[in-house]
Enzyme design. Structure first.
Site, PDB file in Angstrom:
ATOM      1  N   GLU A  89       9.159   9.018   2.654  1.00 50.32           N
ATOM      2  CA  GLU A  89       9.674   9.783   1.313  1.00 50.32           C
ATOM      3  C   GLU A  89       8.494  10.051   0.568  1.00 50.32           C
ATOM      4  O   GLU A  89       7.541   9.485   0.319  1.00 50.32           O
ATOM      5  CB  GLU A  89      10.194   8.409   0.588  1.00 50.32           C
ATOM      6  CG  GLU A  89      10.758   8.990  -0.700  1.00 50.32           C
ATOM      7  CD  GLU A  89      11.303   7.787  -1.737  1.00 50.32           C
ATOM      8  OE1 GLU A  89      10.868   6.838  -1.733  1.00 50.32           O
ATOM      9  OE2 GLU A  89      12.523   8.045  -2.157  1.00 50.32           O
TER      10      GLU A  89
ATOM     11  N   GLU B 275      18.158  -1.255  -4.874  1.00 53.47           N
ATOM     12  CA  GLU B 275      18.254  -0.007  -4.770  1.00 53.47           C
ATOM     13  C   GLU B 275      16.963   0.778  -4.575  1.00 53.47           C
ATOM     14  O   GLU B 275      16.077   0.929  -5.217  1.00 53.47           O
ATOM     15  CB  GLU B 275      18.979   0.751  -5.960  1.00 53.47           C
ATOM     16  CG  GLU B 275      20.178  -0.029  -6.482  1.00 53.47           C
ATOM     17  CD  GLU B 275      21.487   0.501  -5.979  1.00 53.47           C
ATOM     18  OE1 GLU B 275      21.434   1.531  -4.999  1.00 53.47           O
ATOM     19  OE2 GLU B 275      22.469  -0.261  -6.066  1.00 53.47           O
TER      20      GLU B 275
ATOM     21  N   THR C 139       8.174  -2.207  -2.803  1.00 51.25           N
ATOM     22  CA  THR C 139       7.936  -3.133  -3.767  1.00 51.25           C
ATOM     23  C   THR C 139       9.317  -4.106  -3.518  1.00 51.25           C
ATOM     24  O   THR C 139       9.348  -5.259  -3.955  1.00 51.25           O
ATOM     25  CB  THR C 139       8.171  -2.357  -5.242  1.00 51.25           C
ATOM     26  OG1 THR C 139       7.049  -1.238  -5.301  1.00 51.25           O
ATOM     27  CG2 THR C 139       8.182  -3.168  -6.389  1.00 51.25           C
TER      28      THR C 139
ATOM     29  N   CYS D 173      15.894   9.933  -6.157  1.00 52.35           N
ATOM     30  CA  CYS D 173      16.144   9.206  -4.890  1.00 52.35           C
ATOM     31  C   CYS D 173      16.942  10.026  -3.978  1.00 52.35           C
ATOM     32  O   CYS D 173      17.090   9.704  -2.850  1.00 52.35           O
ATOM     33  CB  CYS D 173      16.488   7.628  -5.280  1.00 52.35           C
ATOM     34  SG  CYS D 173      17.990   7.486  -6.092  1.00 52.35           S
TER      35      CYS D 173
ATOM     36  N   LYS E 144      12.334  -4.930 -17.331  1.00 52.45           N
ATOM     37  CA  LYS E 144      11.348  -4.256 -17.143  1.00 52.45           C
ATOM     38  C   LYS E 144      11.260  -2.839 -16.765  1.00 52.45           C
ATOM     39  O   LYS E 144      11.493  -2.630 -15.744  1.00 52.45           O
ATOM     40  CB  LYS E 144      10.184  -5.141 -16.324  1.00 52.45           C
ATOM     41  CG  LYS E 144       8.616  -4.519 -16.485  1.00 52.45           C
ATOM     42  CD  LYS E 144       7.820  -4.830 -15.506  1.00 52.45           C
ATOM     43  CE  LYS E 144       7.610  -3.401 -14.571  1.00 52.45           C
ATOM     44  NZ  LYS E 144       6.839  -2.489 -15.178  1.00 52.45           N
TER      45      LYS E 144
ATOM     46  N   GLY F  23      13.719   0.783  -7.368  1.00 55.91           N
ATOM     47  CA  GLY F  23      12.370   1.253  -6.852  1.00 55.91           C
ATOM     48  C   GLY F  23      12.196   1.640  -5.667  1.00 55.91           C
ATOM     49  O   GLY F  23      12.990   1.939  -4.768  1.00 55.91           O
TER      50      GLY F  23
HETATM   51  P1  NDP Z   1       8.145   1.358  -7.694  1.00 55.75           P
HETATM   52  O1  NDP Z   1       9.053   0.500  -6.676  1.00 55.75           O
HETATM   53  O2  NDP Z   1       6.520   1.461  -7.722  1.00 55.75           O
HETATM   54  O3  NDP Z   1       8.428   0.751  -9.147  1.00 55.75           O
HETATM   55  C1  NDP Z   1       9.685   0.390  -9.677  1.00 55.75           C
HETATM   56  C2  NDP Z   1       9.677  -0.914 -10.730  1.00 55.75           C
HETATM   57  O4  NDP Z   1       9.049  -1.949 -10.105  1.00 55.75           O
HETATM   58  C3  NDP Z   1       8.733  -0.552 -11.635  1.00 55.75           C
HETATM   59  O5  NDP Z   1       9.121  -1.042 -12.916  1.00 55.75           O
HETATM   60  C4  NDP Z   1       7.502  -1.341 -11.293  1.00 55.75           C
HETATM   61  O6  NDP Z   1       6.479  -1.261 -12.416  1.00 55.75           O
HETATM   62  C5  NDP Z   1       8.003  -2.444 -10.740  1.00 55.75           C
HETATM   63  N1  NDP Z   1       7.218  -3.322  -9.911  1.00 55.75           N
HETATM   64  C6  NDP Z   1       5.894  -2.713  -9.190  1.00 55.75           C
HETATM   65  N2  NDP Z   1       5.419  -3.882  -8.566  1.00 55.75           N
HETATM   66  C7  NDP Z   1       6.220  -4.838  -8.770  1.00 55.75           C
HETATM   67  C8  NDP Z   1       6.373  -6.236  -8.240  1.00 55.75           C
HETATM   68  N3  NDP Z   1       5.338  -6.537  -7.547  1.00 55.75           N
HETATM   69  N4  NDP Z   1       7.234  -7.061  -8.696  1.00 55.75           N
HETATM   70  C9  NDP Z   1       8.097  -6.811  -9.503  1.00 55.75           C
HETATM   71  N5  NDP Z   1       8.280  -5.238  -9.931  1.00 55.75           N
HETATM   72  C10 NDP Z   1       7.284  -4.534  -9.604  1.00 55.75           C
HETATM   73  O7  NDP Z   1       9.027   2.452  -7.669  1.00 55.75           O
HETATM   74  P2  NDP Z   1       8.861   3.932  -8.726  1.00 55.75           P
HETATM   75  O8  NDP Z   1       8.605   3.540 -10.177  1.00 55.75           O
HETATM   76  O9  NDP Z   1       7.427   4.790  -8.214  1.00 55.75           O
HETATM   77  O10 NDP Z   1      10.056   4.525  -8.559  1.00 55.75           O
HETATM   78  C11 NDP Z   1      10.119   5.552  -7.484  1.00 55.75           C
HETATM   79  C12 NDP Z   1      11.082   4.887  -6.318  1.00 55.75           C
HETATM   80  O11 NDP Z   1      12.307   4.279  -6.735  1.00 55.75           O
HETATM   81  C13 NDP Z   1      11.208   6.154  -5.103  1.00 55.75           C
HETATM   82  O12 NDP Z   1      10.930   5.126  -3.870  1.00 55.75           O
HETATM   83  C14 NDP Z   1      12.475   6.314  -5.214  1.00 55.75           C
HETATM   84  O13 NDP Z   1      13.313   6.513  -4.435  1.00 55.75           O
HETATM   85  C15 NDP Z   1      13.306   5.094  -5.793  1.00 55.75           C
HETATM   86  N6  NDP Z   1      14.447   5.214  -6.577  1.00 55.75           N
HETATM   87  C16 NDP Z   1      15.636   4.428  -6.090  1.00 55.75           C
HETATM   88  C17 NDP Z   1      16.910   4.868  -6.357  1.00 55.75           C
HETATM   89  C18 NDP Z   1      18.120   4.327  -5.896  1.00 55.75           C
HETATM   90  O14 NDP Z   1      19.103   4.165  -6.662  1.00 55.75           O
HETATM   91  N7  NDP Z   1      18.292   3.864  -4.499  1.00 55.75           N
HETATM   92  C19 NDP Z   1      16.984   5.726  -7.941  1.00 55.75           C
HETATM   93  C20 NDP Z   1      15.585   5.884  -8.246  1.00 55.75           C
HETATM   94  C21 NDP Z   1      14.437   5.385  -7.797  1.00 55.75           C
HETATM   95  P3  NDP Z   1       5.447  -0.379 -12.668  1.00 55.75           P
HETATM   96  O15 NDP Z   1       5.909   1.032 -13.125  1.00 55.75           O
HETATM   97  O16 NDP Z   1       4.721  -1.163 -13.867  1.00 55.75           O
HETATM   98  O17 NDP Z   1       4.363  -0.430 -11.456  1.00 55.75           O
END
Ligand code: NDP
Length: 479
Positions: free
Chosen positions: A383, A248, A230, A282, A173, A226
């Site tokens: 963050e 991650e 989450t 990130c 997803k 993400g």
């Molecule tokens: P989110 O946690 O909001 O979303 C990440 C993914 O999870 C999206 O596809 C989202 O879908 C999905 N999601 C949301 N709610 C759920 C749920 N309840 N169950 C399963 N999946 C769910 O993060 P962001 O997209 O806002 O990304 C930014 C974040 O990602 C920042 O905190 C950043 O630091 C982190 N990040 C970490 C990295 C690493 O390697 N450590 C690299 C890049 C980013 P939807 O978009 O549809 O809500």
């Protein structure tokens, strides 16, 4: 208007609900495509397809799996320009950055794991009791891959490539904010002859699509990138079900500058590490600590270069800072700039940016630099994930280590010094999964990637990813 399709069982299909969500171009603030509003029914179909396909794909010789992944990588390179423009429109990032970083990295991820799997071997040894132990590394099964919006195709392929190379099938997803390049990838998978059901992409909202994949009893392994909130939710579901999980998550990374650094290099790379991709990486260094005797000089040079950054239309070649991904995210980042001032910080430059012409309704922020804040205030602990940095002075090594390690996160840290002994000492004491010395984001796909504390659990990259995406099974034979 273009309708994005799900990719299930080898076919591009509409969601069962036949409902769609709006997909915005953040540079112009307008809907430009529609994304499937999928639900549990689409997830069930995808997991079932992946479960059936696993029986075959897990038995396909590694060389054949490798050939198909290489073919997909070639197609990504062929469509490099189309994908770069699509990524820029979907995310708001400068097209130049997408073309230079995101898209080449997507094909590199596939090539890296397509070849790595050919060299991946497991261990065997004699024991003292006249026996041989050997370890089988079997694919785990239907894998859940959930990725965020900041580096859409880059992180999507970072997950699916090792999962598929290792013989798993995938239900993935992408973020609902940036689904487009994953949709284009699904077409390339069809063209490359990836067998039906091996990769399934279900588009839609996190709670309606992501969570049902995580909860599905036929999905034993989850790779998630993400936000930390989450990630906690996913861990709380996956834990009691004993699923293998790699998380991650977020970061609040320190960028530490000693006065013996290569000054020009430290300033120019810090511009990059603070504001690349609008600060939506990130790994961006959002807290800059500068040794006191260099502090004034650094702030002056840094702010001078920040003011010169071109904020503009992501599709124009000269743009260095594009649009933030959504109106909601822009508002969140602006609220932190406000908070920083309420906490006593001084905004030296930056804030909301109003462009004219094509981008007049886009979501832009001029990179913000804030000084005068304590290390433990909310601005320096939470963050922000946008083009905002704080700069703070320090006098002693112990002091800056304490500041750097003081957040709940531990993803990456950057260090600028010409003193080799100090560099090693600091690297040893910083609580971060990744430390860059005199550089930033110099990535090597063979290295373990991931964070400590609330930045995540587990590591991906190199053999770590292939170990994660396989289940070790030890066999002991008495001689
Ligand atoms: P989110 O946690 O909001 O979303 C990440 C993914 O999870 C999206 O596809 C989202 O879908 C999905 N999601 C949301 N709610 C759920 C749920 N309840 N169950 C399963 N999946 C769910 O993060 P962001 O997209 O806002 O990304 C930014 C974040 O990602 C920042 O905190 C950043 O630091 C982190 N990040 C970490 C990295 C690493 O390697 N450590 C690299 C890049 C980013 P939807 O978009 O549809 O809500």
């Amino acid at each position: 208007m273009q309708k994005i399709s799900n990719y299930i069982n080898g076919e591009l299909v509409p969601p069962v609900s036949n409902e769609y969500l709006d997909n915005y171009d953040p540079a112009i603030g307008k809907v430009y495509s529609l994304i499937p509003d999928s639900d549990m029914r689409d997830v069930k179909h995808a997991v079932e397809s992946a479960r059936m396909a696993f029986e075959i794909w897990s038995q396909v010789p590694a060389q054949r799996r490798s050939d198909i992944l290489m073919k997909i990588a070639d197609l990504i390179d062929r469509d490099h320009e189309v994908l770069a423009v699509a990524e820029s429109i979907d995310n708001g990032k400068p097209v130049k950055l997408a073309g230079k970083v995101d898209i080449p990295r997507a094909s590199a991820n596939l090539r890296f794991y397509a070849t790595a799997i050919l060299h991946f071997a497991s261990e065997a040894h004699h024991t003292d009791q006249a026996a041989i132990n050997y370890t089988l590394r079997k694919p785990v099964g239907v894998t859940c891959c959930i990725s965020p919006w900041n580096l859409p195709l880059y992180l999507f392929t970072w997950k699916i490539a090792p999962a598929l190379a290792a013989g798993n099938t995938v239900v993935a997803k992408p973020s609902e904010l940036t689904p487009y390049t994953a949709f284009l990838l699904s077409k390339l998978c069809v063209e490359a002859g990836l067998p039906p059901g091996v990769l399934n992409i279900v588009h839609g909202a996190g709670d309606k699509v992501g969570q049902p994949i995580v909860e599905h009893p036929d999905v034993p392994i989850i790779s998630f990138t993400g936000g930390t909130t989450t990630g906690k939710r996913i861990a709380s579901i996956a834990g009691p079900m004993f699923k293998k999980t790699s998380l991650e998550l977020g970061g609040k990374n320190p960028n530490i500058i000693f006065s013996d650094c290569d000054f020009d290099q430290a300033v120019s790379t810090s511009i990059h590490s603070s504001f690349s991709n609008q600060g939506e990486i990130c790994l961006c260094g959002s807290r800059i600590f500068v040794e006191e005797d260099l502090y004034e000089k650094f702030v002056e040079a840094f702010v001078g270069q920040v003011k010169a950054l071109t904020v503009g239309d992501p599709l124009e070649d000269g743009t260095r800072v594009g649009a933030l991904v959504s109106a909601a995210h822009r508002d969140k980042v602006l609220s932190y700039i406000q908070l920083a001032q309420e906490e006593g910080g001084t905004l030296l430059t930056g804030g909301e940016e109003q462009l004219s012409g094509r981008c007049e309704n886009g979501y832009f922020i001029r990179p913000a630099v804030i000084t005068g804040l304590a290390s433990n205030c909310r601005t320096n602990q939470e963050e922000i994930f946008g083009p905002v940095v704080t700069i703070m002075p320090f006098t002693r090594e112990d002091e800056v280590i304490e500041y750097a390690n003081s957040t709940a996160y531990g993803l990456s840290a950057t260090l600028w010094t010409e003193n080799l002994t100090r560099a090693h000492r600091m690297a040893d004491r910083l609580k971060s999964g990744i430390i860059w010395i005199n550089c930033w984001l110099l990535r090597d796909l063979r290295t373990p990637f991931g964070g400590m504390k609330q930045s995540g659990v587990g590591r991906e990259g190199g053999w770590e990813a292939l170990r994660f995406f396989t289940e070790p099974k030890n066999v002991c034979i008495k001689l």
